[in-house]
Design an enzyme around this catalytic site. Structure first.
Site, PDB file in Angstrom:
ATOM      1  N   LYS A 136      29.448  49.252  26.241  1.00 17.41           N
ATOM      2  CA  LYS A 136      29.605  48.643  27.498  1.00 17.41           C
ATOM      3  C   LYS A 136      29.191  49.360  28.609  1.00 17.41           C
ATOM      4  CE  LYS A 136      30.632  45.625  24.739  1.00 17.41           C
ATOM      5  NZ  LYS A 136      31.972  45.022  24.045  1.00 17.41           N
ATOM      6  N   TRP A 143      41.183  41.184  20.498  1.00 18.83           N
ATOM      7  CA  TRP A 143      39.776  41.042  20.127  1.00 18.83           C
ATOM      8  C   TRP A 143      39.710  40.746  18.716  1.00 18.83           C
ATOM      9  CZ3 TRP A 143      36.574  45.281  18.037  1.00 18.83           C
ATOM     10  CH2 TRP A 143      35.053  45.062  17.766  1.00 18.83           C
ATOM     11  N   ASP A 181      42.608  51.439  21.920  1.00 20.80           N
ATOM     12  CA  ASP A 181      41.053  51.028  21.785  1.00 20.80           C
ATOM     13  C   ASP A 181      40.538  50.896  23.357  1.00 20.80           C
ATOM     14  OD1 ASP A 181      38.852  49.867  21.447  1.00 20.80           O
ATOM     15  OD2 ASP A 181      39.445  47.818  20.699  1.00 20.80           O
ATOM     16  N   ALA A 199      37.204  50.372  25.202  1.00 20.61           N
ATOM     17  CA  ALA A 199      35.861  49.889  25.027  1.00 20.61           C
ATOM     18  C   ALA A 199      35.326  49.527  26.268  1.00 20.61           C
ATOM     19  CB  ALA A 199      35.942  48.695  24.067  1.00 20.61           C
TER      20      ALA A 199
HETATM   21  N1  PMP Z   1      37.141  46.953  21.151  1.00 17.10           N
HETATM   22  C1  PMP Z   1      37.071  45.907  21.858  1.00 17.10           C
HETATM   23  C2  PMP Z   1      38.449  45.446  22.615  1.00 17.10           C
HETATM   24  C3  PMP Z   1      35.776  45.127  22.259  1.00 17.10           C
HETATM   25  O1  PMP Z   1      35.880  44.133  22.870  1.00 17.10           O
HETATM   26  C4  PMP Z   1      34.644  45.878  21.636  1.00 17.10           C
HETATM   27  C5  PMP Z   1      33.509  45.188  21.721  1.00 17.10           C
HETATM   28  N2  PMP Z   1      33.084  43.904  21.901  1.00 17.10           N
HETATM   29  C6  PMP Z   1      34.971  46.942  20.746  1.00 17.10           C
HETATM   30  C7  PMP Z   1      36.079  47.440  20.376  1.00 17.10           C
HETATM   31  C8  PMP Z   1      33.704  47.626  19.862  1.00 17.10           C
HETATM   32  O2  PMP Z   1      32.217  47.406  20.152  1.00 17.10           O
HETATM   33  P1  PMP Z   1      31.079  48.194  19.693  1.00 17.10           P
HETATM   34  O3  PMP Z   1      31.397  48.344  18.155  1.00 17.10           O
HETATM   35  O4  PMP Z   1      29.922  47.070  19.949  1.00 17.10           O
HETATM   36  O5  PMP Z   1      31.101  49.583  20.334  1.00 17.10           O
END
Ligand code: PMP
Length: 394
Positions: free
Chosen positions: A243, A127, A208, A210
């Site tokens: 999400k 990401w 991570d 998500a």
């Molecule tokens: N990690 C990954 C791999 C992601 O794709 C995302 C969102 N696109 C996030 C962390 C963090 O998302 P947010 O800060 O919107 O909760």
């Protein structure tokens, strides 16, 4: 003062949204930005979250400060969601954070405090925000190979040989499930091999997560993380509710620590909270409070799980339909990997020039690295889309 500044480079995905909005073609297709969309292209508030917000509005009689860790009920519920309902939490601490991004940064700050020369290994690709967040915390970055664009599979052997050169104390960032941007994920046997490597070489896993619930299901998506947790002495986790609760703008996430024992967990947590104090003090309450209400109420939780499951199944269906259309249109199995990938994304393996042709000639929008958002696939236009993709291939 500001005359010394140059404009920061534009965010590529946000720029793509602008181009898409300005495109007058009626059949345009948006496979770009990473939010879940339903059949009508909408990203609705989830039923259980809406109900929890109503209850919150009725029952909340103060908005006084909660504290550096935010909502403690939320933190416990998230630790259980991630580590499992029966997990022993004595060595685990969780702190509410502003989204998964905030959780990543919070953990990164903790790593910097515990080891000032820490090196973090990121998957190549990963990401795009991982690198700036880790850099901002002052961590050194290295990359391990991850994805084979031609086959759409994980380059596991290459990944393991790169990680075998990591030094004791290095940190390994892993996507818990639904790898962004590739869609290619580790299987159980591979997670077990990683756990062995981590223990053998004295590495710290940083997971991570998500998209829990977007791949194989809420528990199955955390299975790799739980397998690690059962084997390793220490690990760290950044989880996001953006999400799976669709609370993107409310900024809901949690930073978690698994330490060697309860006393070390307390010390590490106090350092992480002191880092939070220096950045934003306390996380925003509203979204996390709504998530806590959902997770603690059996009826709301069941409804949330059911709606999440509908979203997951829709993405799986779209994957199969898209892979079939690509097979029909290309007369080949080149894109079959789309059906076996999991999560919201797949990287198709097209060149930047091909992606640009898709946009210019066919009104099909995807990120320059050919990442598609599966939730944006048009249920009634799969063959037309597949045909457009095949037409830009060499
Ligand atoms: N990690 C990954 C791999 C992601 O794709 C995302 C969102 N696109 C996030 C962390 C963090 O998302 P947010 O800060 O919107 O909760």
């Amino acid at each position: 003062m500001f005359e010394n500044l140059q404009p920061a480079p534009a965010d590529k995905i946000l720029a793509l949204i602008g181009l898409y909005r300005a495109d007058p073609r009626p059949g345009k297709v948006d496979l770009g930005v990473g939010v879940y969309k339903d059949r009508d292209g909408k990203t609705p508030v989830m039923r259980a979250v809406r109900e929890a917000e109503k209850r919150l509005l009725q029952s909340q009689d103060t908005k006084t400060y909660l504290g550096l860790a935010g909502d403690t009920g939320f933190n416990t519920a998230m630790a259980r969601l991630v580590f499992g309902p029966a997990a022993e939490l004595t060595r685990i601490r969780a702190a509410q954070a502003p989204g998964g991004s905030g959780a990543l940064r919070l953990v990164a700050e903790l790593l910097k405090r515990t080891r000032s020369d820490a090196t973090i290994w990121l998957s190549d690709p990963t990401w795009p925000n991982h690198m700036p967040v880790m850099r901002a915390a002052g961590l050194q970055i290295r990359e391990y190979p991850y994805f084979d664009a031609a086959s759409g599979a994980v380059r596991f052997a290459d990944m393991m040989s790169a990680l075998a050169t990591a030094r004791s104390g290095d940190v390994m960032l892993l996507h818990g499930c639904c790898h962004n941007p590739t869609g290619a994920n580790l299987d159980t046997a591979q997670w077990a091999e990683i756990a062995d490597l981590v223990v053998e070489r004295g590495l710290l896993p940083f997971v991570d997560i998500a998209y829990q619930g977007f791949g194989e299901g809420l528990d199955a998506d955390a299975a790799g993380l739980r397998l690690l947790a059962a084997k390793v002495p220490e690990m760290v986790v950044a989880s996001s509710c953006s999400k799976n609760f669709a609370v993107y703008r409310d900024r809901v996430g949690a930073a978690m620590i698994l330490a060697k024992d309860s006393a070390q967990a307390d010390v590490a947590m106090s350092q992480m909270l002191s880092a939070a104090r220096a950045m934003y003090s306390m996380p925003p309450d509203h979204g996390a409070a709504a998530v806590r209400i959902v997770l603690e109420d059996a009826t709301l939780r069941a409804d949330w799980e059911a709606e999440l499951e509908e979203m997951r199944m829709r993405m799986l269906r779209l994957r199969v339909q898209f892979a079939e259309a690509l097979r029909r249109q290309s007369n080949s199995d080149r894109f079959d990997f789309v059906a076996s990938h999991r999560g919201m994304f797949s990287r198709l393996g097209l060149s930047e020039a091909q992606v640009e042709r898709l946009r210019a000639e066919h009104g099909v929008y995807m990120v320059g690295d050919s990442r598609i958002n599966v939730a944006g696939l048009p249920e009634d236009g799969m063959d037309a889309l597949a045909k457009a993709i095949v037409s830009v291939l060499d």
